[in-house]
Write a protein that holds these residues in place. Sequence first.
Motif, PDB file in Angstrom:
ATOM      1  N   ASN A  67      -4.131  64.137  53.873  1.00 29.57           N
ATOM      2  CA  ASN A  67      -2.880  64.717  53.393  1.00 29.57           C
ATOM      3  C   ASN A  67      -3.087  65.714  52.270  1.00 29.57           C
ATOM      4  OD1 ASN A  67      -1.273  63.339  55.166  1.00 29.57           O
ATOM      5  ND2 ASN A  67      -1.160  61.528  53.863  1.00 29.57           N
ATOM      6  N   HIS A  92      -3.323  68.889  54.217  1.00 31.09           N
ATOM      7  CA  HIS A  92      -2.179  69.196  55.075  1.00 31.09           C
ATOM      8  C   HIS A  92      -0.907  68.896  54.324  1.00 31.09           C
ATOM      9  CE1 HIS A  92      -4.721  69.777  58.628  1.00 31.09           C
ATOM     10  NE2 HIS A  92      -5.512  68.983  57.946  1.00 31.09           N
ATOM     11  N   THR A  99       2.582  68.663  53.449  1.00 37.44           N
ATOM     12  CA  THR A  99       3.840  68.812  54.165  1.00 37.44           C
ATOM     13  C   THR A  99       4.942  69.002  53.133  1.00 37.44           C
ATOM     14  OG1 THR A  99       3.780  66.427  54.233  1.00 37.44           O
ATOM     15  CG2 THR A  99       3.407  67.594  56.304  1.00 37.44           C
ATOM     16  N   ASP A 100       5.983  69.613  53.583  1.00 37.56           N
ATOM     17  CA  ASP A 100       7.161  69.759  52.754  1.00 37.56           C
ATOM     18  C   ASP A 100       7.710  68.353  52.501  1.00 37.56           C
ATOM     19  OD1 ASP A 100       9.579  70.272  51.708  1.00 37.56           O
ATOM     20  OD2 ASP A 100      10.332  71.454  53.400  1.00 37.56           O
ATOM     21  N   ASP A 114       9.399  65.681  55.119  1.00 38.96           N
ATOM     22  CA  ASP A 114       8.697  64.431  55.316  1.00 38.96           C
ATOM     23  C   ASP A 114       9.635  63.259  55.043  1.00 38.96           C
ATOM     24  OD1 ASP A 114       6.696  62.649  55.698  1.00 38.96           O
ATOM     25  OD2 ASP A 114       5.631  63.072  53.842  1.00 38.96           O
ATOM     26  N   LYS A 166       9.679  68.803  62.221  1.00 40.88           N
ATOM     27  CA  LYS A 166       8.560  69.575  61.689  1.00 40.88           C
ATOM     28  C   LYS A 166       7.540  68.661  60.991  1.00 40.88           C
ATOM     29  CE  LYS A 166       9.045  72.063  57.437  1.00 40.88           C
ATOM     30  NZ  LYS A 166       9.765  73.059  56.654  1.00 40.88           N
ATOM     31  N   ALA A 167       8.091  67.715  60.207  1.00 40.66           N
ATOM     32  CA  ALA A 167       7.206  66.804  59.495  1.00 40.66           C
ATOM     33  C   ALA A 167       6.537  65.835  60.458  1.00 40.66           C
ATOM     34  CB  ALA A 167       7.987  66.039  58.433  1.00 40.66           C
ATOM     35  N   ALA A 212       3.654  67.549  62.020  1.00 41.10           N
ATOM     36  CA  ALA A 212       2.530  67.639  61.081  1.00 41.10           C
ATOM     37  C   ALA A 212       1.841  66.286  60.980  1.00 41.10           C
ATOM     38  CB  ALA A 212       3.021  68.089  59.723  1.00 41.10           C
ATOM     39  N   GLN A 213       2.657  65.223  60.971  1.00 43.93           N
ATOM     40  CA  GLN A 213       2.103  63.882  60.856  1.00 43.93           C
ATOM     41  C   GLN A 213       1.236  63.550  62.069  1.00 43.93           C
ATOM     42  OE1 GLN A 213       5.017  60.711  60.472  1.00 43.93           O
ATOM     43  NE2 GLN A 213       3.952  60.060  58.611  1.00 43.93           N
TER      44      GLN A 213
END
Lengths: 259, 291, 316
Positions: free
Chosen positions: A110, A113, A115-116, A120, A126-127, A130-131
């Motif tokens: 993490n 990467h 994330t917002d 999240d 979107k999250a 990414a996850q």
Amino acid sequence: MTKHQITPILQLNNITKKFGGLLAVDAVSFTVVQNEIFGLIGPNGAGKTTIFNMLSGLITPDLGQINYLGQDLTKLQSYQIAQRGIARTFQNLRLLGNLSALENVLVPCNVHHKTDFLADFLGLPKAQLAQKKTYSKAKELLDLVGLSDNIKQQANNFSYGDQRRLEIARALALEPKLLLLDEPAAGMNTSEKASLSDLIRQIRDQFNLTIILIEHHIPLVMSLCERIAVLDFGKLISLGEPEQVKNDPLVIEAYLGNE
Amino acid sequence: MADFFNTYGHLIISTLFGAMLGLSIYLPLMAGQLSLASPGFYSLGGYIAAILSTQFFPRSEGTYPLHFLGVEVILSAILSGILAIALGILVLRLRGIYLAIATIAFGEIIRILALNLEITGGAVGIFGIPQPFDIPLAYLWIAIPLLILVMFLVYRLEKTNVGLALRAIQVDELAANSMGINSTKYKVLAFTLGAILAGIVGTISAHFLNTWNARQGTFDSSIIYLAFVLIGGSKTFVGPVFGGILLTALPEVLREIGNIRLIIFGILIVLGTIFFPQGFITPNLLKKWRK
Amino acid sequence: MDFSLFLQNFLNGLSIGSVYAIFALGYTLVFSILGIINFAHGAIFTLGAYFTYALAGGKFGFNGILANAQLPFQLPFVMALLLSSVLSGLVTVLLERLAFKPLRARNADPLLTLVSSLGAALVIVNLIQYLVGAEIYTFPANIYGNLPEAINFGTATKPINIRTVQIIVFGVSVIIVTCLTYLINYTKVGKALQAIAEDTTTASLLGINSERLIMITFFISGFLAGISGTLVSSSVSIAGPYFGISFGLKGLAVIVLGGLGNIPGAIGGGLLIGLAEAFVPSDYSGYKDAISFGLLFIMLLVRPQGLFGKKLIQKV
């Protein structure tokens, strides 16, 4: 040797650390070049782990500089050093014991990467995407070190050897340029040691890493490392290719003592 | 039903506040930080409400306008947050019991200031804090949604990457740091969230209790809040909620037995720590219930 | 500040500081052996004061179930003081058995001990309130014999009056500290205690019976709490069941200031806080209590190991 001699990645310059009256590391200087596997050996208490602790920012040297790709590491905190691409494992294993193997690897994943947080927090698509990506990256790394089963199990339920490999996967998740392995073979049997050697070479090539290795098992060091530094009572007593070091009278004396 | 609420309404609302105060200790504990600063921020939040509503906002006939209460809550959150960040950066370098003691000292300093300053009404405190509702029971309309919201926020927080980082710090801060986690930042974050929550609860409590003084948020309440978490269960956010409700209700439920109720309460706390060292609510228990 | 006022403040500070010191010694002893903070220490302090009051023949007030009760005998004050301190020590040992030992036996989180000790404090404080009510009890003026109210350390024209009680308090504290120092440094028990404080495992390897020593430690701790409770209340009064709680917190400030678990630290910290408080101008007396917490706070930030403590090193 090859081109990597040309570009240094890490330069220790006159590094000194005292604990109370004890000189743990005494004016040590050496250079590690890109892509090499560099061994750090010496009897117990020689100051090897202390050097690792200074490289990873857990302690600050009393004197000297550590130059890593043009930055002085002695001014940085450990998390900043980790973020700049130096990852490590620990001699006495510091896994997050009651987190799962997967989570152990996810923590450093993490860092890169980002994330917002809001996305999240709200679980936005979107999250979630990414996850998924970080999950699959973490799983790949676990696969690589040979831990594809039981990745949802708590880390401290793993065998000793598996925990050591898990630490390597966790360090790789930082996407490091320089990897510090503190006695990675400790507690492993012969066949495990052999496959560990292969693994270390493999990850060096695959991730374009530079590796510094502390190890007590001399045959492993000799076969794996391209250059070796030998410490005794905090002093650097020998530095060179394995053959050179092996025959250095100072090294022989340090290991055998003046019996 | 109406009778039940008339008799126990006050108690129910208090227990919901207790649950939130438990969570305010639980939040920094998510990052492994034993902070006992909650009573200090609770007290601060209460004084903000008491001072604003009695001295600054215009008095009007009838009930106190809710939007004024909203302004107080926001202001408490901001002030608690700023103070917590400053305090957190200072004290979160300390570990374990040292951190706990530093935060106790903070609470005591707040209490002594409140006792001596004019604006806080000295030892007497501030009376006649105006009521936003006609009946006290209506505070349920604030307390219930607020608790649900806070629980939801904590639940979601635990699922995020930030939550994972907090857990990593809780287990081994040094290892977390060497994995690139700026532990100071996360510790301050968790500490600040707890402080903001305590501040907000204080603000609403001040109206609910109608009066505010330096006896709110003393040292022993910090340990009581800690008991909410440890006896309720410190491994899941459901624990402090349960503990807060149980231990706030207990002395009142024991009221029937008269003067010895606080003695019994003390004994139950001791027994609770001995027989439920993991707390009543554990993650395993929750799993069992789900099945 | 003129010299006589300075001296007066200084002597007052020494007097109260010496009580802080012996109170804090009991606190820090338990910490040094078990690494726990016993929040019931302040409650034992209170209990000691009430014990002495009763043993010295004091009569209880109108509230509580023991209203108007009085012991059938009346001990001389010094006897009452000693007996009450012994009783306080015994209650503390009982507390250890009931509230701490079960947790230790289960290897419980040390945080639980904080909560458990607060539970125990609640029991003691509320039990006192239940028995004798919440009113203020004052010792008779002549408990230490027929001494003058104050002694003049100055001249007739420039008097420096120090209350006799405070001189006695200081004297008793010095005696206690001396005895304790002797006990810890020169007796078998004391050396065993030091060994445990260093390292429990090594101590048990040396064949030191740590359970027995833990009991002794709690006894001494309770004894010290009880005696300081009596001394403080003989100089002011017993301000109700809760009066030990704030004193307990101050003790916490003292032991952190001196270094948790550090014996000379507790003495130094106690005197320091006593003196610092004595020099607070009377206009700001409301802020007197803030001194200890302010000092504590600063100390934690600058030097968390305390004035006398060794540097804390985190093992990597």
